[in-house]
Design a protein around this motif. Structure first.
Motif, PDB file in Angstrom:
ATOM      1  N   GLN A 162       0.824  -1.205   0.000  1.00 32.47           N
ATOM      2  CA  GLN A 162       0.000   0.000   0.000  1.00 32.47           C
ATOM      3  C   GLN A 162       0.857   1.253   0.000  1.00 32.47           C
ATOM      4  OE1 GLN A 162      -3.461   0.143  -0.335  1.00 32.47           O
ATOM      5  NE2 GLN A 162      -2.845   2.256  -0.777  1.00 32.47           N
ATOM      6  N   GLN A 163       1.948   1.261   0.759  1.00 33.43           N
ATOM      7  CA  GLN A 163       2.840   2.420   0.771  1.00 33.43           C
ATOM      8  C   GLN A 163       3.471   2.645  -0.598  1.00 33.43           C
ATOM      9  OE1 GLN A 163       5.207   0.989   4.044  1.00 33.43           O
ATOM     10  NE2 GLN A 163       4.282   2.411   5.518  1.00 33.43           N
ATOM     11  N   ILE A 164       3.785   1.562  -1.302  1.00 35.88           N
ATOM     12  CA  ILE A 164       4.329   1.697  -2.656  1.00 35.88           C
ATOM     13  C   ILE A 164       3.260   2.242  -3.599  1.00 35.88           C
ATOM     14  CG2 ILE A 164       5.159   0.364  -4.646  1.00 35.88           C
ATOM     15  CD1 ILE A 164       6.691  -1.364  -2.553  1.00 35.88           C
ATOM     16  N   ARG A 165       2.049   1.736  -3.501  1.00 31.31           N
ATOM     17  CA  ARG A 165       0.970   2.260  -4.350  1.00 31.31           C
ATOM     18  C   ARG A 165       0.724   3.738  -4.057  1.00 31.31           C
ATOM     19  NH1 ARG A 165      -1.224  -3.040  -3.467  1.00 31.31           N
ATOM     20  NH2 ARG A 165      -2.361  -2.316  -1.612  1.00 31.31           N
ATOM     21  N   ASP A 166       0.758   4.113  -2.781  1.00 37.17           N
ATOM     22  CA  ASP A 166       0.554   5.519  -2.422  1.00 37.17           C
ATOM     23  C   ASP A 166       1.671   6.394  -2.995  1.00 37.17           C
ATOM     24  OD1 ASP A 166      -1.714   4.812  -1.027  1.00 37.17           O
ATOM     25  OD2 ASP A 166      -0.751   4.893   0.953  1.00 37.17           O
ATOM     26  N   ALA A 167       2.909   5.888  -2.960  1.00 38.98           N
ATOM     27  CA  ALA A 167       4.035   6.646  -3.515  1.00 38.98           C
ATOM     28  C   ALA A 167       3.869   6.853  -5.011  1.00 38.98           C
ATOM     29  CB  ALA A 167       5.343   5.918  -3.219  1.00 38.98           C
TER      30      ALA A 167
END
Length: 381
Positions: A197-202
């Motif tokens: 999720q953090q990668i998608r948000d980035a």
């Protein structure tokens, strides 16, 4: 400049002519030689390297690197067929990072062939603090994303920051990515153990690249979520270090298949010992050792600390290890790198109007051997 041979990207026999200018003026077809058994001279766009920490004994992270040494390192890089590159500053003392960027920015404007320094890549300091994904970066200087610090880098580099690598698990990472990309800078994910999720948000915030995917991960299996999430995200291109030390063949082939060749880029991640004899060297304030076989580690340890790779060798390596053909390998080192790194005038290959950055080479035993290098229409090697 007038350079003839077989276009490494298209297979056509051509002459590339820049006249007296810095851009390609004409690309004319020529007849294929009758003697097809002769060694082929290939021509291609000059290679591009988006991550070079040092070369030929010179550490670009040193604030005191003499400009004569930076010029010597630049000439050595040009000899490998690289015509545009990004000196890369890693995690370090804030003042020393700024001073190194200022020093390089002045060198870029004053040394011979300084135009080969296309801009700068700042790798860290906003990366994972954990052992493993932090890689060889010094732990004491890892710190949270700070848009004000980025602006200080930007000013020191005279507006020539091209890529910033960070770990998206930091609080505030998405706002930082938005601030960086507003300035036209590439935000790249690296040295991370972020969640999917953090990668998608980035990526939603503007990240478009993965720095040396599969390395700076602290993983032996390379099957964790933070790797597969980068595989599966089609908006992320990825760079790869293809020497004999950083990536196993099965991972490399799996990663290239997952990202697709059009989103894959070769980098060297070279450090000061590249093109040097084995011994002790510096990467920023970190002591590293070059072993026989071109393996670079932290001094006294086994953890990899950059590479001694050259881009001409990387092209041959990816052909051999990932079973790519020459055109595919050269694509990763030229137009792909230009697109991912936003290198102007280098997006369309050998076409009129593009920068007259050209390399002529032969292939012996699967390895590229450079014979002529042109930078902006001028022969430099």
């Amino acid at each position: 400049m007038k350079c003839s041979g077989k276009n490494a990207l298209t297979g056509e026999w051509i002459t590339v002519d820049s006249g007296a200018g810095v851009a390609i003026q004409m690309v004319d077809p020529v007849l294929e030689p009758r003697d097809t058994s002769a060694v082929v001279d290939y021509v291609s766009p000059g290679f591009i390297d988006l991550q070079v920490n040092g070369f030929a004994g010179v550490d670009f992270n040193s604030p005191n690197a003499p400009h004569a040494d930076i010029e010597r390192a630049t000439r050595a890089i040009l000899s490998t067929g690289v015509t545009r590159f990004l000196p890369t500053i890693i995690t370090g003392d804030p003042g020393k990072m700024l001073a190194a960027l200022r020093n390089l920015a002045v060198a870029r404007e004053t040394i011979d062939w300084g135009e080969a320094i296309e801009g700068f890549h700042v790798e860290g300091p906003h990366i994972s603090v954990e052992d493993g994904p932090r890689g060889a970066h010094p732990k004491q200087w890892v710190r949270p994303p700070d848009a004000e610090e980025f602006l200080r880098w930007y000013d020191a580099a005279e507006g020539n920051i091209r890529i910033v690598t960070l770990a998206p698990e930091w609080p505030g990472a998405c706002a930082y990515i938005e601030a960086v990309t507003r300035e036209g800078v590439v935000a790249s994910i690296g040295h991370t153990r972020a969640t999917a999720q953090q990668i998608r948000d980035a990526v939603s915030a503007g990240a478009t690249m993965c720095t040396h995917l599969g390395n700076g991960a602290g993983s032996k299996t390379r099957t964790e979520e933070f790797i597969t999430a980068q595989f599966d995200e089609p908006r992320l291109a990825a760079s790869f270090i293809v020497d004999d030390h950083h990536l196993p063949d099965d991972f490399l082939m799996r990663a290239l298949d997952a990202k697709g060749l059009d989103r894959s880029v070769l980098v060297t991640d070279a450090v000061a010992p590249a093109m040097c004899p084995p011994g002790d060297y510096l990467l920023g304030g970190v002591e590293v050792h070059l072993h026989e076989g071109d393996r670079v580690t932290l001094r006294g340890g086994t953890r990899l600390a950059g590479s001694a790779l050259r881009m001409d060798h990387a092209i041959g390596n990816v052909m051999r290890r990932a079973r790519l053909n020459l055109a595919q390998a050269v694509l990763m080192a030229t137009t792909n790198a230009a697109r991912v790194g936003r290198i102007r005038g280098r997006l369309r290959g050998l076409q009129p109007g593009e920068r007259a950055d050209v390399v002529k080479f032969r292939v012996f035993g699967g390895q590229v051997v450079v014979s002529e290098v042109y930078l902006g229409g001028a022969r430099v090697g």
